[in-house]
Each structure stands twice: as C-alpha cells, then as structure tokens.
Design an enzyme around this catalytic site. Structure first.
Site, PDB file in Angstrom:
ATOM      1  N   GLU A  90       1.164  -0.989   0.098  1.00 34.80           N
ATOM      2  CA  GLU A  90      -0.167   0.008  -0.273  1.00 34.80           C
ATOM      3  C   GLU A  90       1.048   1.222  -0.185  1.00 34.80           C
ATOM      4  OE1 GLU A  90      -2.958  -0.561   2.893  1.00 34.80           O
ATOM      5  OE2 GLU A  90      -3.469  -2.635   2.227  1.00 34.80           O
TER       6      GLU A  90
ATOM      7  N   ASN B 156       2.761  -5.033  -3.301  1.00 33.51           N
ATOM      8  CA  ASN B 156       0.929  -5.262  -3.157  1.00 33.51           C
ATOM      9  C   ASN B 156       0.126  -3.900  -3.118  1.00 33.51           C
ATOM     10  OD1 ASN B 156      -0.651  -7.218  -3.114  1.00 33.51           O
ATOM     11  ND2 ASN B 156      -1.583  -6.795  -0.986  1.00 33.51           N
TER      12      ASN B 156
ATOM     13  N   GLU C 246      -5.826 -10.511  -1.837  1.00 32.06           N
ATOM     14  CA  GLU C 246      -7.028 -10.037  -0.970  1.00 32.06           C
ATOM     15  C   GLU C 246      -8.842  -9.658  -1.400  1.00 32.06           C
ATOM     16  OE1 GLU C 246      -5.870  -7.115   2.017  1.00 32.06           O
ATOM     17  OE2 GLU C 246      -3.305  -7.588   1.253  1.00 32.06           O
TER      18      GLU C 246
ATOM     19  N   HIS D 211     -10.593  -5.923  -2.925  1.00 32.84           N
ATOM     20  CA  HIS D 211     -11.074  -5.357  -2.128  1.00 32.84           C
ATOM     21  C   HIS D 211     -12.796  -4.984  -2.734  1.00 32.84           C
ATOM     22  CE1 HIS D 211      -8.740  -7.282   1.570  1.00 32.84           C
ATOM     23  NE2 HIS D 211      -8.164  -6.442   1.159  1.00 32.84           N
TER      24      HIS D 211
ATOM     25  N   ASP E  58     -12.521 -10.370  -1.763  1.00 32.84           N
ATOM     26  CA  ASP E  58     -13.573 -10.141  -1.334  1.00 32.84           C
ATOM     27  C   ASP E  58     -14.098  -9.141  -2.007  1.00 32.84           C
ATOM     28  OD1 ASP E  58     -12.231  -7.867  -0.469  1.00 32.84           O
ATOM     29  OD2 ASP E  58     -12.632  -8.670   2.430  1.00 32.84           O
TER      30      ASP E  58
HETATM   31  O1  9MR Z   1      -8.163  -8.252   7.926  1.00 32.66           O
HETATM   32  C1  9MR Z   1      -7.524  -7.299   8.491  1.00 32.66           C
HETATM   33  C2  9MR Z   1      -7.927  -6.616   9.490  1.00 32.66           C
HETATM   34  O2  9MR Z   1      -8.268  -7.593  10.464  1.00 32.66           O
HETATM   35  C3  9MR Z   1      -7.758  -5.792  10.346  1.00 32.66           C
HETATM   36  O3  9MR Z   1      -7.789  -5.325  11.198  1.00 32.66           O
HETATM   37  C4  9MR Z   1      -6.282  -4.840   9.383  1.00 32.66           C
HETATM   38  C5  9MR Z   1      -6.241  -3.983   9.490  1.00 32.66           C
HETATM   39  O4  9MR Z   1      -5.547  -2.648   9.639  1.00 32.66           O
HETATM   40  O5  9MR Z   1      -6.312  -5.439   8.494  1.00 32.66           O
HETATM   41  C6  9MR Z   1      -6.774  -6.365   7.271  1.00 32.66           C
HETATM   42  O6  9MR Z   1      -6.252  -6.921   6.123  1.00 32.66           O
HETATM   43  C7  9MR Z   1      -5.899  -5.784   5.411  1.00 32.66           C
HETATM   44  C8  9MR Z   1      -3.976  -6.308   5.290  1.00 32.66           C
HETATM   45  O7  9MR Z   1      -3.513  -6.842   5.746  1.00 32.66           O
HETATM   46  C9  9MR Z   1      -4.428  -5.257   3.925  1.00 32.66           C
HETATM   47  N1  9MR Z   1      -4.758  -4.566   2.051  1.00 32.66           N
HETATM   48  C10 9MR Z   1      -5.959  -4.547   3.618  1.00 32.66           C
HETATM   49  C11 9MR Z   1      -6.920  -5.708   4.165  1.00 32.66           C
HETATM   50  C12 9MR Z   1      -7.925  -5.268   4.883  1.00 32.66           C
HETATM   51  O8  9MR Z   1      -8.275  -3.652   5.549  1.00 32.66           O
END
Ligand code: 9MR
Length: 487
Positions: free
Chosen positions: A169, A210, A274, A246, A276
């Site tokens: 990111e 990513n 990732e 996402h 969804d």
């Molecule tokens: O799914 C993850 C969630 O449980 C955490 O609270 C969150 C914190 O930032 O991160 C989520 O996973 C993220 C991933 O690591 C990077 N891309 C976005 C994902 C969804 O927020």
C-alpha cells in the site's frame, strides 16, 4: 419462474448432466460415487488451471479453536496468507522482542496441508508497533530499522514462503506516493532498499508490491505501473504485483484483465491477493447472485492472463471478515456464510474454475446431505417437521402483492434440503427469493438453495415473493416442509 440460485450457462449444462446421471442411476445403469469422492475442491480445480493456487487468509483464532474452519481451510485452499500474524506489530510489539508462535502455527498448518504461504507483509504504514510509529527516527535510522526487520523476519522464514509482500500500500488514490513514515524518511528509495534487502535475505522468494484499488486501469494503478517500470530499469529485484481486490458487488472494474496483462507484459507475475466482494446489508438473493457473477468475472479475468498465478480470498466466511468492522452496514463479502454454508459465489468460483461435478454442500457441514448432492430440487431430504411458518402480506397494490414467509425448524434435528409447499389461489408469482420457487396452479413449491439448504434446530429462513393477483388472495392455511405439516 424464478431461479434463486446463480445459474450461468455453465451451471445449466451441469444440471443437465446431473439429470442424465440421475436418470441412469434410477435405471440401475450407474454406480454412483459418494459426494465426497465425486467432488473436486477449489484448490484442485485451480491447480488444473495451469498450476494456479486458490488461497485464503487465515487467522490464528479460529484456526486453533474451530475444527470446521480448519477443515475447510485444509480442504479447499492451496495457499495461505496470515491475516494479521506476520505484521510488524504482531511480530515485534516491543523493540527486539519477537512473538513468533502464532505466525509459526499458521505456517505449520500450511506445511501439514501442502499449502504454499505468502508472507504478508514486510514494509507497510499500518499495524506498526508504537515504539516504531512514535520513535521519532530520522531517515538513516528508519532504513536500518527496516533492513534489520527484513533480515530478521525474512531470514527466519527463508525457504518457508513462496512469496513476500515486500511493500504494501505505497500509493495514494491519485497515484502519488503515500506519505508514510518510510516515505518521509527515505523518499521513494525505501521501496528499492526493501526489495534489495529481501532478495539478499531470501533469494528464492518471489517479491511483490501489493496494493488495493489497483484492479482496473486508473490513476493509482498507473502510478504503480510507472514505479514498477522504473524499478525494473534500475535492476531492482521485483517479481510480482499483488492486486488485493477488496471489491464491491456490481463494481468489478471492466479493465481488470487488461490491467493484469500490462503488468504481466513487463515480465512480472500477478496475483489476486485479498479478494472479497462486499455488499450493503442485509444480503438478499439479488445481491448474492450479483456477487456470484462478480466472483466469476474475477476468476475469469485471472484465468485469461497467463501470469496470473493464483487467487487468494481474504478469509473463509462472512462472519469473521474484516469488512463489517471497517465499513459499517456492509458485509457478506466471502464464499461461505457464517455457518460455513457455501454461497452462490462459492458455486460460481467452482464453475469458473471448471468444476463439472455437483459439489453439494461442504463435507462435514450440517448442510451436507448424506445420500447425494445437496442442492437439486426433488431429491430426498431429511424428514420434515416439526416446523412453523409465519406468513405476512408485506405490500398489496391491488393487482399485485409482496409476501413474506418465515420458516422455522422447531424440532431438535436439522432439516436438510427442505421443500416448502403451500396453496395460494389467484396469484401468478413473478419473483421469489431465498429459494427456488415453482408454481403449479395454486400449488406453490419452494426448494432450498444450496447456500441455505439446512435449517438447524431453532433456525429460521426468510422467504419472499412478488406476485400479480386477481381478486382477493386468502392467507394460506396449511404449509408442509418435506411433506410434514407445519404449525
Ligand atoms: O483483515 C485485516 C484486519 O483484521 C485488520 O484489522 C486490518 C488492519 O489494518 O488489516 C486487515 O487486512 C488488510 C491487509 O493486511 C492489507 N490490505 C487490506 C486488508 C483489509 O484491511
């Protein structure tokens, strides 16, 4: 008449072959395999598509507390990403003090189940420990902290991971660099430093950048593309682009495939990392069907790009997804509902990957029907009743009406593959949801959709319909569920 299930042309063909199979079986001409033997899994099907993986994010809990979650994780997925356990704050909450146990436990699970692991993630602006966020470090110090982290973490897991999300990111929506502590300290060079260090430490891992909102061709993916071109020109060891995905129901970007292809054309792998696809809650049949088509579109896009090496969904089931916590009012983004029932999206992925047999319900799930595939109308279910049906007219506009039914299992055993029947004169049902609706004169039959095939004791399901009507329509007096009369 309405079809509540997602029924693509592929699915229609599958149903035809099922009909033939059933006819042959009825004539004693076919020895039928049990569903467990006949069923392909998502991981098998993905592998049959050029060796691709189909993965999921896993979390330590419920992996270590919920056997159903664990069984699905092992059976259906060939790749694993730690949802949170490999992030910096999880691994090194105090400087120099590492917690490896949860990350290790997921890796051990993956090894035991012949799954590849994606390391997520080395350098990110989020989920950093407070000692780092609040440390007031200058650029040189940040570089040495970052490189040390890569050395320790990627060094520990050298050989265990097929890929690392080295940088996560890094971009703003407009394609400029995110003003993270890393960017503030080192400028854009932090990215090259991180990749070079990771390659030095784990030379066999594929190294990815990513990000999210880079699925289509847009300002952000253009910014990323330009960076990747520059890094390649500079000889930086970067091997892939992770496209998080996402997404929102009904909004799969039309340029998804084209965008993946342009990165692939640079000689890079791409992976959907990732996935969804969320919706406004509550979920309804239309949204679930649209979601199924959206998942299918994503799988199709990946299969059309040779270098799209796999797809990872961001979790197994809707109840444990991150989405409702982050987007209040939205949810239901994954392939399984909170009771581990397969949703229409699951079947859509299955078919998009080339599944042709009838998979039915998840083995071991209460929704599974022991005697055969769990989803086609007319198959024997478990005995009906005791049950309770509430019927209500939600709306009546003279020549049309909307009705709602709540069907509850009031007994003590699950009712699988339910079929509800009742009589309703003077109506012509034009649309029905949360079941497959058929009408024969005044006889209405609703059969269970595969994603909601089982009513557990105490569980209810909400059905609805819209009908044209002539004259007055009286309230039905008798309902049967799998042939047994309900109260
Ligand atoms: O799914 C993850 C969630 O449980 C955490 O609270 C969150 C914190 O930032 O991160 C989520 O996973 C993220 C991933 O690591 C990077 N891309 C976005 C994902 C969804 O927020």
């Amino acid at each position: 008449m309405t079809e509540a299930r997602h029924r693509s042309p592929r699915r229609a063909r599958r149903s035809l072959s099922l009909l033939l199979t059933s006819a042959l079986a009825a004539a004693g001409l076919l020895v039928t395999a049990s569903p467990a033997q006949a069923e392909s899994t998502l991981r098998d099907l993905a592998a049959q598509n050029g060796g691709r993986h189909f993965g999921t994010a896993l979390t330590y809990n419920p992996l270590n507390s919920d056997s159903q979650y664990r069984d699905i994780a092992a059976a259906q997925f060939s790749a694993v990403t730690h949802e949170n356990e490999m992030k910096w704050e999880a691994l090194e909450p105090q400087q120099g003090q590492y917690n490896w146990s949860q990350a290790d436990s997921i890796i051990n699970f993956a090894k035991a189940n012949n799954q590849i692991v994606r390391g997520h993630t080395l350098v990110w602006h989020s989920q950093l420990p407070s000692w780092l966020n609040n440390g007031g470090y200058n650029g040189n110090q940040l570089r040495s902290i970052m490189e040390n982290h890569i050395e320790v973490v990627a060094g520990r897991y050298r050989g265990d991971l097929y890929a690392w999300d080295v940088v996560n990111e890094a971009f703003n929506e407009d394609g400029t660099f995110r003003n993270s502590i890393w960017y503030q300290g080192m400028g854009r060079d932090y990215i090259a430093h991180a990749f070079r260090k990771a390659h030095e430490v784990d030379p066999n891992a594929k190294l990815y950048i990513n990000d999210y909102n880079i699925e289509g061709i847009n300002a952000k993916s253009n910014g990323l593309y330009n960076l990747v071109v520059d890094l390649l020109n500079e000889g930086v060891p970067i091997h892939g682009v992770g496209i998080q995905s996402h997404l929102i129901v009904g909004q799969v970007p039309s340029t998804f495939q084209q965008n993946m292809q342009r990165f692939a054309d640079l000689g890079l792998d791409v992976a959907i990392t990732e996935l969804d696809i969320r919706m406004q809650m509550p979920a309804d049949n239309n949204k679930l069907q649209q979601q199924a088509r959206d998942y299918e579109a994503v799988v199709d896009a990946c299969l059309a790009v040779n270098r799209c090496i796999g797809i990872t969904v961001w979790g197994i089931d809707d109840e444990r997804s991150w989405v409702p916590y982050t987007f209040p009012g939205e949810g239901a983004p994954l392939l399984y509902d909170g009771q581990y029932n397969r949703k229409p999206a699951w079947y859509a992925v299955y078919e998009a990957l080339g599944g042709t047999d009838d998979p039915g319900e998840e083995p071991g799930n209460p929704g599974e029907e022991p005697g055969g595939p769990g989803e086609e109308p007319g198959e024997p279910g478990t005995p009906g009743g005791p049950c309770d049906v509430d019927y209500a007219v939600v709306n009546d506009w003279g020549n049309g009406m909307q009705g709602a039914l709540t069907v509850t299992n009031t007994g003590s055993s699950p009712i699988s593959n339910w079929t509800l029947q009742f009589t309703l004169a003077n109506v012509n049902i034009s649309n029905g949801w949360n079941g497959d609706w058929t009408q024969n004169g005044s006889q209405i039959t609703v059969t269970a959709p595969a994603w909601n095939a089982t009513l557990n004791p105490g569980q209810s399901t909400e059905l609805g319909f819209v009908a044209d009507k002539t004259g007055s329509v009286s309230t039905p007096t008798q309902f049967t569920l799998n042939g047994a009369t309900c109260s």
